[in-house]
Enzyme design. Structure first.
Site, PDB file in Angstrom:
ATOM      1  N   ARG A 144     -10.135 -11.779   1.978  1.00 34.27           N
ATOM      2  CA  ARG A 144     -11.253 -12.488   1.590  1.00 34.27           C
ATOM      3  C   ARG A 144     -10.515 -14.147   1.607  1.00 34.27           C
ATOM      4  NH1 ARG A 144     -11.467  -9.686  -4.265  1.00 34.27           N
ATOM      5  NH2 ARG A 144     -11.198  -7.789  -2.478  1.00 34.27           N
ATOM      6  N   LYS A 156       0.712  -1.212   0.031  1.00 35.60           N
ATOM      7  CA  LYS A 156      -0.023   0.063  -0.122  1.00 35.60           C
ATOM      8  C   LYS A 156       0.977   1.071   0.139  1.00 35.60           C
ATOM      9  CE  LYS A 156      -3.574  -2.168   3.003  1.00 35.60           C
ATOM     10  NZ  LYS A 156      -4.668  -1.898   2.316  1.00 35.60           N
TER      11      LYS A 156
END
Length: 466
Positions: free
Chosen positions: A314, A240
């Site tokens: 996920r 990020k």
């Protein structure tokens, strides 16, 4: 948490209660009529009364008088008072039990401070006069306590909060509640949890899998709550930017919420079996971090091609959902996850995205969220995008092109088995940039109170209306 004491305002022997006589009542009525929007929910109007008792009076707006408006009033009132200032609240006669609960929740939630903050949590007492709804107060206390716990866990810096630390907090909380059990899996016990091992493989802090259970005698329905537990998210090799990383201590907000809700179910002695599953990992950058292009084998034996190491949530949830379907075989599964930024683009900062193929479950969760003041909006699980999930080398790809929140939900749908299932993408509402009604700056504990409301609708193990 500070204490709230209910006092009968008509009890003449009480030394706690400041009487509200005709003179003060007339002054308050004049002040309210002269103040624009004095009755707006959460609006506080301050009336100084030097050399008189009480020396200061607050008028708190309660809007239409529903539970949500009283929650806002309670939060605003507690925030307006200093730590060393007594607060005595006079309520109108005949106030509904739900409104009393809203007021009490607002007081506790608005008065929250992180437990390791310099000034620490508030410990003072608030007196509520004019009504007695002890059951409402008890329910509000449990809900607020759950939210405080979820906020504390989420606000804890990741220099402290690794998977081992989080698991230890759950064990400590469970130890204070009869009938609650907890199992922590680590090391070789995680060999089937391929997604969890992949995501946690780049960190010096190994992953954990926590199973927290409340199983009261006679319960006939089993609800599994799954919470994403990434204790810090660098994005891994798909790293990020700085601005995207600085709040990633909150990436375990889903795990905090499901743990707090399960403990709340035990505190309320709810007649439904509840199991919270928290896959815990730190998504770090190192030579052992998982890579884009890797194929991951999940708990259920299916495979996913990793196409973005920053879509790690996920991947760990998939293992937990597979475990729930294979081992626990519950009646329904609800997962909470700070999963995508895409839901904030569509729904803003106060609303979570709800996905479920089950209309009744979606409606019940939405109603519980509305009552708790935690909004959600149902989005479609559209099969039009299923082709985007196809992989040439695995059963699916992890981060396909398309609408971000929808694609993540479609990925998760593969793993829930035959149980009824709902997915709550709550990244945006898990954090508040400033005080906002019952929310305090920082972690909100979003979802804990909604889940307690939802679980409280069960009677003898069966949910009303299901």
């Amino acid at each position: 948490m500070f204490d709230i004491r209910l006092t009968d305002v008509n009890d003449e022997t009480s030394t706690w209660v400041v009487p509200v006589g005709p003179e003060l009542d007339a002054e308050m009525s004049a002040l309210a009529s002269a103040t624009e929007d004095a009755g707006a929910p959460g609006r506080i109007t301050v009336f100084p009364r030097p050399l008189r008792s009480p020396s200061r009076v607050l008028l708190a707006g309660t809007g239409d008088g529903g539970e949500t408006d009283w929650r806002a009033a309670g939060a605003a009132a507690i925030r307006e008072t200093a730590d060393d200032e007594d607060l005595e609240i006079h309520l109108p006669a005949g106030l509904a039990a739900a409104s009393v609960r809203g007021l009490a929740e607002g007081l506790w939630l608005g008065g929250y401070r992180y437990r390791d903050a310099p000034r620490g949590p508030r410990t003072r007492e608030v007196r509520i006069c004019g009504t007695s709804h002890a059951a409402s107060l008890a329910e509000a206390r449990v809900a607020a306590r759950a939210a405080w716990l979820a906020r504390d866990l989420t606000n804890t810096p990741s220099s402290v909060k690794n998977p081992e630390w989080f698991a230890a907090q759950v064990v400590a909380e469970a130890a204070t509640r009869p009938g609650v059990t907890v199992t922590v899996r680590a090391g070789d016990e995680l060999r089937r949890f391929g997604g969890l091992l992949a995501v946690g493989g780049g960190s010096v802090s190994p992953p954990r899998f926590v199973e927290l259970s409340w199983n009261p005698p006679g319960a006939t329905t089993h609800v599994v709550l799954v919470g994403k537990g990434i204790t810090f998210d660098t994005g891994g090799i798909s790293i990020k930017p700085r601005d995207g990383m600085k709040l990633m201590k909150k990436d375990m907000g889903g795990a905090a919420a499901v743990v707090a809700a399960t403990l709340g179910a035990a505190d309320l002695d709810l007649p439904v079996r509840v199991t919270a599953l928290t896959p815990l990992a730190e998504n770090a950058v190192s030579g052992s971090a998982f890579r884009p292009g890797d194929v991951i084998t999940h708990y259920d034996g299916s495979t996913s091609e990793n196409t973005n190491s920053d879509a790690e949530g996920r991947i760990v949830l998939a293992d937990a959902l597979g475990y729930a379907a294979d081992v626990l075989r519950p009646d329904l599964v609800i997962d909470l996850a700070t999963l995508t930024g895409a839901n904030a683009v569509a729904l803003g900062k106060r609303t979570a995205a709800l996905f479920s193929p089950d209309d009744e479950l979606a409606a019940a969760l939405t109603a519980a969220g509305t009552a708790a003041g935690e909004q959600m909006w149902r989005l479609p699980l559209s099969d039009d995008y299923l082709d985007n999930l196809r992989s040439d080398i695995a059963d699916r790809i992890s981060a396909p092109a398309g609408p971000g929140s929808v694609m993540a939900a479609l990925f998760l749908r593969d793993f829930f088995g035959d149980a009824r299932w709902a997915h709550l993408d709550m990244s945006a509402p898990s954090w508040a940039e400033a005080h906002d009604l019952e929310l305090t700056k920082g972690a909100t504990g979003w979802g804990a109170r909604t889940l307690i409301r939802y679980l409280s609708a069960f009677d003898g193990g069966q949910q009303a209306g299901a």
